[in-house]
Write an enzyme that holds these catalytic residues in place. Structure first.
Site, PDB file in Angstrom:
ATOM      1  N   LYS A   1      26.888  46.005  40.252  1.00 47.62           N
ATOM      2  CA  LYS A   1      27.881  46.692  39.421  1.00 47.62           C
ATOM      3  C   LYS A   1      27.208  47.515  38.333  1.00 47.62           C
ATOM      4  CE  LYS A   1      31.809  43.670  40.268  1.00 47.62           C
ATOM      5  NZ  LYS A   1      32.695  42.643  39.755  1.00 47.62           N
TER       6      LYS A   1
ATOM      7  N   LYS B   1      31.189  44.782  52.297  1.00 51.02           N
ATOM      8  CA  LYS B   1      32.261  43.811  52.089  1.00 51.02           C
ATOM      9  C   LYS B   1      33.597  44.522  51.854  1.00 51.02           C
ATOM     10  CE  LYS B   1      32.488  41.898  48.111  1.00 51.02           C
ATOM     11  NZ  LYS B   1      32.422  41.184  46.845  1.00 51.02           N
TER      12      LYS B   1
ATOM     13  N   LYS C   1      38.444  45.229  46.744  1.00 52.55           N
ATOM     14  CA  LYS C   1      39.571  45.875  46.069  1.00 52.55           C
ATOM     15  C   LYS C   1      39.130  47.156  45.382  1.00 52.55           C
ATOM     16  CE  LYS C   1      40.952  41.714  44.230  1.00 52.55           C
ATOM     17  NZ  LYS C   1      41.654  40.761  43.395  1.00 52.55           N
TER      18      LYS C   1
END
Ligand code: AMP
Ligand code: TRP
Length: 326
Positions: free
Chosen positions: A109, A190, A193
């Site tokens: 991230k 993966k 969202k």
């Protein structure tokens, strides 16, 4: 067996969240299980406040629609219980900078975004606080959370060695199939969202036509044989994994029944639609009564507070703070 897990109110739940986490929560729910909407964790995402509020209620409605029964288990909102943030601080004084720097999710991230918030770095410590506050024995999660769980155990062990036996050491709990569901368009990534590929993820609220379209367009390969082979056939392997997650079989057993991709996709779409349609239907009914959903949160927070208070005070006293109690 004390069970706890959490989910961020960060958007509409997808089949990865469902198969990796929520389906297990439903199966294992009991008077001793707690499920938490981790809205404090979602603050690391820089959501608009009104969006966060909406998504929190949406997430709650989806969890109940998926089968969590607030009369059986405890469903609560993390920010309602101040002990999470308080224990977080105590644990920040036990965790080390080095071990947090090694967290893969943080590294990924942080790479995507310069100038990230400190909360993104300390995120796993808050997760450890969520878990340790409730003397948790098992944590049902998808495979991407195993590293955070390992860190939780290390922090708990270090605390216990330094300050005396205080915390229960938790263990992860992965589903037999569906612990890591991949994106339908990019099966080496993966399902997430936060990734903006609407064709790549199936949400719990998609209508049947969308589910069918997404599955029929899912990326496969030109080899033509239906079998599990993650290295060479990630797309087909992922479809088999999703199938197995919904039907409670092994992906290999599913593969044996199919000769062609078309048949597999057709049956998978039917299976997913018949599993998810009742959830979407129930979601719409529940969402129409926000007052009832608020009461679920009030009741859940009340149930969770007592255990949290006891554990927090035990930890605070162990560290030398003047917390109430013995
Ligand atoms: P999050 O949406 O990050 O709060 O994740 C909630 C739960 O869903 C966690 O237990 C995750 O491990 C799980 N999860 C998220 N994405 C996936 C995925 N693609 N496959 C399996 N489990 C997942
Ligand atoms: N970090 C988890 C995720 O992103 C969410 C989470 C927060 C959690 N606290 C938790 C999961 C406690 C299990 C237990 O998926």
């Amino acid at each position: 067996m004390r069970i706890l897990s959490g989910i961020q109110p960060s958007g509409v739940m997808h089949v990865g969240n469902y198969l990796g986490a929520v389906k297990q929560w439903v199966t294992h729910q009991s008077a001793d299980s707690l499920y938490c909407i981790v809205d404090l964790h979602a603050l690391t995402l820089e959501l608009d406040p009104s969006v966060l509020r909406e998504q929190t209620i949406d997430t709650l409605a989806t969890l109940v629609a998926a089968g969590l029964d607030p009369d059986v288990c405890t469903l609560f909102l993390q920010s309602r219980i101040a002990f999470h943030a308080q224990l977080n601080w105590l644990l920040e004084c036990v965790a080390t900078f080095g071990e947090l720097s090694r967290m893969t999710q943080f590294k990924e991230k942080a790479e995507r975004k310069g100038g990230y918030r400190v909360g993104l770095f300390t995120y796993p410590v808050l997760m450890a606080a969520d878990i340790l506050l409730y003397d948790t024995e098992r944590v049902p999660v998808g495979d991407d959370q195993l590293q955070h769980l390992e860190l939780t155990r290390e922090i708990a062990e270090r605390f216990n060695n330094r300050y005396g036996d205080t915390f229960t050491l938790p263990e992860g709990m992965l589903p037999p199939s569906g612990a890591r569901v991949m994106d339908l368009q990019e099966p080496t990534h993966k399902m997430s969202k936060s990734v903006a590929s609407p064709l790549g993820q199936i949400t719990l609220l998609d209508d049947p036509r969308d589910i069918e379209r997404k599955i029929s367009r899912a990326v496969t390969d030109t080899d033509g044989e239906v079998r599990v082979d993650w290295e060479n056939k990630p797309g087909v392997s992922n479809l088999l994994e999703i199938y197995a997650g919904f039907s409670d079989e092994s992906p290999h057993d599913v593969a044996r029944r199919y000769e062609r991709y078309g048949e597999l996709k057709h049956d998978l779409a039917e299976l997913v639609i018949s599993s998810l349609s009742p959830i979407a239907q129930r979601y719409r009914e529940l969402r129409a009564d926000p007052g009832a959903l608020q009461s679920v949160l009030d009741a859940g927070s009340l149930k969770a507070t007592h255990v949290a208070a006891t554990t927090y005070q035990r930890a605070a006293r162990a560290m030398g703070l003047y917390a109430p109690g013995a």
